[in-house]
Motif scaffolding. Structure first.
Motif, PDB file in Angstrom:
ATOM      1  N   TYR A  32      19.411 -73.887  16.623  1.00  0.00           N
ATOM      2  CA  TYR A  32      19.157 -72.452  16.650  1.00  0.00           C
ATOM      3  C   TYR A  32      17.771 -72.078  16.144  1.00  0.00           C
ATOM      4  O   TYR A  32      17.136 -72.821  15.386  1.00  0.00           O
ATOM      5  CB  TYR A  32      20.178 -71.722  15.779  1.00  0.00           C
ATOM      6  CG  TYR A  32      21.557 -71.584  16.378  1.00  0.00           C
ATOM      7  CD1 TYR A  32      21.901 -72.221  17.555  1.00  0.00           C
ATOM      8  CD2 TYR A  32      22.518 -70.810  15.747  1.00  0.00           C
ATOM      9  CE1 TYR A  32      23.170 -72.091  18.084  1.00  0.00           C
ATOM     10  CE2 TYR A  32      23.785 -70.672  16.271  1.00  0.00           C
ATOM     11  CZ  TYR A  32      24.107 -71.318  17.439  1.00  0.00           C
ATOM     12  OH  TYR A  32      25.370 -71.191  17.964  1.00  0.00           O
ATOM     13  N   GLY A  33      17.333 -70.910  16.572  1.00  0.00           N
ATOM     14  CA  GLY A  33      16.270 -70.213  15.903  1.00  0.00           C
ATOM     15  C   GLY A  33      16.881 -69.156  14.998  1.00  0.00           C
ATOM     16  O   GLY A  33      17.943 -68.604  15.289  1.00  0.00           O
ATOM     17  N   VAL A  34      16.213 -68.871  13.897  1.00  0.00           N
ATOM     18  CA  VAL A  34      16.680 -67.864  12.946  1.00  0.00           C
ATOM     19  C   VAL A  34      15.576 -66.841  12.747  1.00  0.00           C
ATOM     20  O   VAL A  34      14.399 -67.210  12.623  1.00  0.00           O
ATOM     21  CB  VAL A  34      17.086 -68.499  11.610  1.00  0.00           C
ATOM     22  CG1 VAL A  34      17.478 -67.419  10.604  1.00  0.00           C
ATOM     23  CG2 VAL A  34      18.233 -69.469  11.807  1.00  0.00           C
ATOM     24  N   ALA A  35      15.950 -65.587  12.725  1.00  0.00           N
ATOM     25  CA  ALA A  35      14.975 -64.513  12.603  1.00  0.00           C
ATOM     26  C   ALA A  35      15.423 -63.496  11.573  1.00  0.00           C
ATOM     27  O   ALA A  35      16.612 -63.351  11.280  1.00  0.00           O
ATOM     28  CB  ALA A  35      14.762 -63.821  13.952  1.00  0.00           C
ATOM     29  N   TRP A  36      14.447 -62.783  11.034  1.00  0.00           N
ATOM     30  CA  TRP A  36      14.684 -61.604  10.220  1.00  0.00           C
ATOM     31  C   TRP A  36      14.257 -60.371  11.006  1.00  0.00           C
ATOM     32  O   TRP A  36      13.163 -60.334  11.580  1.00  0.00           O
ATOM     33  CB  TRP A  36      13.911 -61.656   8.907  1.00  0.00           C
ATOM     34  CG  TRP A  36      14.463 -62.619   7.900  1.00  0.00           C
ATOM     35  CD1 TRP A  36      14.074 -63.902   7.685  1.00  0.00           C
ATOM     36  CD2 TRP A  36      15.506 -62.351   6.956  1.00  0.00           C
ATOM     37  NE1 TRP A  36      14.804 -64.470   6.674  1.00  0.00           N
ATOM     38  CE2 TRP A  36      15.694 -63.533   6.203  1.00  0.00           C
ATOM     39  CE3 TRP A  36      16.293 -61.237   6.675  1.00  0.00           C
ATOM     40  CZ2 TRP A  36      16.645 -63.627   5.189  1.00  0.00           C
ATOM     41  CZ3 TRP A  36      17.240 -61.341   5.662  1.00  0.00           C
ATOM     42  CH2 TRP A  36      17.403 -62.524   4.937  1.00  0.00           C
ATOM     43  N   PHE A  37      15.137 -59.380  11.023  1.00  0.00           N
ATOM     44  CA  PHE A  37      14.846 -58.065  11.564  1.00  0.00           C
ATOM     45  C   PHE A  37      15.046 -57.034  10.466  1.00  0.00           C
ATOM     46  O   PHE A  37      15.722 -57.294   9.482  1.00  0.00           O
ATOM     47  CB  PHE A  37      15.766 -57.732  12.739  1.00  0.00           C
ATOM     48  CG  PHE A  37      15.503 -58.520  13.991  1.00  0.00           C
ATOM     49  CD1 PHE A  37      14.759 -57.968  15.026  1.00  0.00           C
ATOM     50  CD2 PHE A  37      16.004 -59.796  14.149  1.00  0.00           C
ATOM     51  CE1 PHE A  37      14.525 -58.682  16.189  1.00  0.00           C
ATOM     52  CE2 PHE A  37      15.777 -60.525  15.307  1.00  0.00           C
ATOM     53  CZ  PHE A  37      15.024 -59.953  16.330  1.00  0.00           C
ATOM     54  N   ARG A  38      14.487 -55.857  10.665  1.00  0.00           N
ATOM     55  CA  ARG A  38      14.723 -54.773   9.722  1.00  0.00           C
ATOM     56  C   ARG A  38      14.905 -53.468  10.481  1.00  0.00           C
ATOM     57  O   ARG A  38      14.399 -53.297  11.584  1.00  0.00           O
ATOM     58  CB  ARG A  38      13.579 -54.645   8.713  1.00  0.00           C
ATOM     59  CG  ARG A  38      12.252 -54.208   9.311  1.00  0.00           C
ATOM     60  CD  ARG A  38      11.157 -54.266   8.262  1.00  0.00           C
ATOM     61  NE  ARG A  38       9.885 -53.760   8.770  1.00  0.00           N
ATOM     62  CZ  ARG A  38       8.753 -53.784   8.085  1.00  0.00           C
ATOM     63  NH1 ARG A  38       8.721 -54.293   6.853  1.00  0.00           N
ATOM     64  NH2 ARG A  38       7.640 -53.292   8.627  1.00  0.00           N
ATOM     65  N   GLN A  39      15.631 -52.557   9.861  1.00  0.00           N
ATOM     66  CA  GLN A  39      15.871 -51.266  10.483  1.00  0.00           C
ATOM     67  C   GLN A  39      15.874 -50.170   9.427  1.00  0.00           C
ATOM     68  O   GLN A  39      16.683 -50.197   8.504  1.00  0.00           O
ATOM     69  CB  GLN A  39      17.195 -51.262  11.245  1.00  0.00           C
ATOM     70  CG  GLN A  39      17.410 -50.015  12.077  1.00  0.00           C
ATOM     71  CD  GLN A  39      18.526 -50.175  13.083  1.00  0.00           C
ATOM     72  OE1 GLN A  39      19.411 -51.016  12.918  1.00  0.00           O
ATOM     73  NE2 GLN A  39      18.486 -49.375  14.127  1.00  0.00           N
ATOM     74  N   ALA A  40      14.966 -49.233   9.584  1.00  0.00           N
ATOM     75  CA  ALA A  40      14.899 -48.069   8.728  1.00  0.00           C
ATOM     76  C   ALA A  40      15.662 -46.922   9.380  1.00  0.00           C
ATOM     77  O   ALA A  40      15.858 -46.913  10.599  1.00  0.00           O
ATOM     78  CB  ALA A  40      13.443 -47.671   8.491  1.00  0.00           C
TER      79      ALA A  40
END
Length: 123
Positions: A32-40
């Motif tokens: 897998y690839g792993v990512a960080w996302f964010r949401q305001a």
């Protein structure tokens, strides 16, 4: 099935640092690839950074490049996001995501998501 659990969110002052962690369980994680996302609030979910579990190659979103660092600890099945030089606009809920893709910046290309951890940057 892959399970992701984030931790490390909190409240910090402008210019401060914070380290987020994402611990994974399940089979096939090495592919897998792993990512960080964010949401305001009232904003779309935004790509932050991604890492390939095999090899560890990294990519970063334009808004955080040279301030945040993504890393992994294979012995603990953990991906971390070290955040420095924090700004008020970094305030958001941060999510860990995983999938059989690499470096994608699109939310729909990730299969598994954590519950999110909130980061608040104050002055």
């Amino acid at each position: 099935q892959v399970q992701l659990v984030e931790s490390g969110g909190g409240e910090v002052q402008v210019g401060g640092s914070l380290r987020l962690s994402c611990t994974a369980s399940g089979r096939g994680f090495e592919n897998y690839g792993v990512a960080w996302f964010r949401q305001a609030p009232e904003k779309q979910r935004e790509f932050v950074a991604a890492i390939r579990i095999t090899g560890g190659a990294q990519v970063y979103g334009d808004a955080v490049n040279n301030r945040f660092t993504i890393s992994k600890d294979d012995t603990k099945n953990t991906v971390s996001l070290q955040m420095t030089q924090l700004k008020p606009e970094d305030t958001a809920v941060y999510y860990c995501a995983a999938g059989s893709v690499y470096y994608s910046q699109k939310t729909e290309q990730y299969t598994y998501w954590g519950q999110g951890t909130r980061v608040t940057v104050t002055s």
